[in-house]
Design an enzyme around this catalytic site. Structure first.
Site, PDB file in Angstrom:
ATOM      1  N   GLU A 182       0.948  -1.373   0.021  1.00 42.77           N
ATOM      2  CA  GLU A 182       0.378   0.081   0.636  1.00 42.77           C
ATOM      3  C   GLU A 182       0.825   1.362   0.221  1.00 42.77           C
ATOM      4  OE1 GLU A 182      -4.061  -2.071   1.626  1.00 42.77           O
ATOM      5  OE2 GLU A 182      -2.955  -1.173   3.006  1.00 42.77           O
ATOM      6  N   ASP A 311      -3.647  -9.411  18.429  1.00 39.90           N
ATOM      7  CA  ASP A 311      -2.333  -9.923  18.067  1.00 39.90           C
ATOM      8  C   ASP A 311      -1.233 -10.668  19.210  1.00 39.90           C
ATOM      9  OD1 ASP A 311      -3.210  -8.756  15.541  1.00 39.90           O
ATOM     10  OD2 ASP A 311      -1.256  -7.156  15.694  1.00 39.90           O
TER      11      ASP A 311
END
Ligand SMILES: Cc1cc2nc3c(=O)[nH]c(=O)nc-3n(C[C@H](O)[C@H](O)[C@H](O)COP(=O)(O)OP(=O)(O)OC[C@H]3O[C@@H](n4cnc5c(N)ncnc54)[C@H](O)[C@@H]3O)c2cc1C
Length: 447
Positions: A182, A311
């Site tokens: 990105e 996470d």
């Protein structure tokens, strides 16, 4: 002599069970928002006083969005929650034996502890990379990167030395996951649409954008079809992609690959991996590779009252033998799960195990170019995937204000081909970088 006042967290005593949540990312925020405030006292700790929407950090770093459009002030999000207490501090250690959490502002006892501290950048032991390359995990990281990028252009326009002007605009992105891909797309658009107008004296055909990865395709977590599509888009946009490429060293100016090849760049972005990091006091046997092992109720294996989500959690299931992917949805869904079920767990009622609903993955490369892996094995590309990406990202921003700011910026960028946030508000001076110090600290406040 007046007695020194002891620093306390100033949390009121309570007869309700106290839940302490560490980390106001996707996991912690959703936990706090889903817990019943009439049943628990809710205490939320974070080292920042805002929630960061990490998937759009690269847009702040590449000057497409302003930082506050992807940050939600935490206190604002809990105006209507009773018995809720946010404290901005850093958690230092945990003593599970006495149910105590030790913070930079003092200790606090908990009945339940939810750990949702996310992951940290993994440099795989490469000290020079850690010293010179820039990570992208937080808003300060993104602002550092934006400053360094814009400083390079400003510096290049001051510099007449042909020996370095050939490579001083280069950017190297290490790691071709969603962040690297990105960012590469965003920089390539900046190079094409914006920079030549801002700096007419500079030759942007000399600005090279490299995307490096040790694996054999970009976007390795996505379907190979999507990887191939994204690679094609990037190559068309002039990004130099080097796969099966291991980076060995970087001295702040030259990056050396394992093959011996060297690339010159003053801006290397490191997004090649993350790792978990738990707290001192947590028994080693509760962790694996820095992540907290949990049972299917998100409870840390070995503890009766500590839970881990997002996470930092490693819930090994048949479908996910290495745990859930390190993306936002597992953190959001685990946060909602534990928030909704903690009272039942408290009463020792039976609760259903956590079940992850995989909604798919998305990555954007640029205007009208994105890839999407959707449920039922659907893989989309191009404009349709881009609209889906846009819709999903706006939808998941935490407040109406954030949605509005992001949307207006994007509409502005769409029609003007401009990225309006190319500001060096706070110059980034890397340790020991005397050149940058001399050039860019001149106009700081007070001078
Ligand atoms: C650049 C980037 C791009 C990404 N793009 C995508 C994407 O496109 N799609 C996607 O699904 N996922 C994406 N991710 C991954 C996604 O953001 C994470 O998986 C998600 O944020 C995990 O949520 P979490 O709650 O576990 O942790 P986080 O959201 O990381 O939150 C952890 C929180 O804990 C706080 N904290 C940590 N340590 C302490 C401490 N000692 N004391 C106090 N507070 C502490 C931090 O300040 C932070 O607020 C991206 C991540 C990054 C970095």
């Amino acid at each position: 002599m007046e007695q020194m006042r002891q620093i306390t967290l100033n949390i009121p005593p309570t007869t309700k069970p106290r839940v302490v949540i560490v980390g106001a990312g996707f996991g912690g925020l959703n936990t706090a928002q889903s817990l019943p405030d009439d049943k628990f006292q809710i205490v939320l700790f974070d080292k920042h006083n805002y929630h960061t929407f990490q998937p759009l950090l690269y847009q702040v770093a590449s000057a497409a969005l302003q930082a506050d459009s992807i940050a939600g002030p935490l206190r604002n999000l809990f105006h209507d929650t009773k018995d809720f207490h946010f404290r901005m501090l850093r958690v230092l250690s945990i003593d599970p034996g006495t149910n105590t959490i030790n913070t930079s502002a003092g200790p606090l006892q908990y009945d339940y502890l939810i750990i949702s501290t996310g992951a940290r950048t993994n440099y795989f032991g490469n000290e020079n990379m850690q010293r010179y390359a820039l990570p992208l995990k937080t808003i300060p990281d993104a602002l550092n990167m934006r400053s360094q990028l814009m400083q390079l252009f400003e510096w290049a326009s001051l510099n007449g030395n042909p020996a370095i002007s050939d490579y001083m605009l280069n950017v190297v992105l290490v790691g071709a996951g969603p962040t690297g891909v990105e960012m590469a797309g965003a920089l390539s658009e900046l190079r094409k649409n914006v920079l030549p107008k801002d700096y007419p004296a500079l030759d942007f055909s000399k600005m090279k954008i490299y995307l490096l990865d040790g694996l054999d395709r970009v976007l390795p977590p996505m379907h190979p079809k999507s990887s191939a599509r994204a690679q094609k888009y990037l190559e068309k946009m002039g990004v130099i992609i080097k796969l099966n490429t291991i980076v060995q060293d970087y001295d702040g100016e030259t990056i050396t690959l394992k093959t011996g090849e060297q690339i010159k760049s003053f801006l290397v972005v490191w997004s090649a991996g993350v790792t978990g990091e738990t707290f001192p006091g947590i028994p080693k046997e509760w962790t694996e590779r820095g992540r907290l092992l949990t049972d299917p109720n998100c409870r840390v294996i070995g503890s009766p009252n500590i839970f881990a989500i997002g996470d930092i959690a490693l819930m090994k299931l048949e479908d996910y033998p290495k745990g859930h992917p390190g993306v936002a949805q597992p953190a959001i869904q685990m946060g909602k799960y534990i928030g909704k079920n903690l009272y039942a767990i408290h009463r020792s009622d039976k609760v259903k195990p956590f079940k992850y609903f995989d909604k798919g993955s998305l990555a954007t490369v640029g205007r009208g170019k994105a890839v999407a892996d959707l449920p039922k094995n659907i893989h989309l590309g191009g404009r349709l995937a881009w609209w889906i990406w846009l819709f999903v990202h706006v939808n998941f921003l935490v407040s109406f204000r954030n949605k509005l700011l992001v949307l207006t910026n994007w509409i502005w960028n769409l029609f003007t081909f401009d990225k309006g946030n190319r500001l060096i508000i706070r110059p980034y001076i890397r340790k020991g970088d005397e050149r940058a110090k001399a050039v860019f600290t001149e106009n700081e406040s007070g001078s």
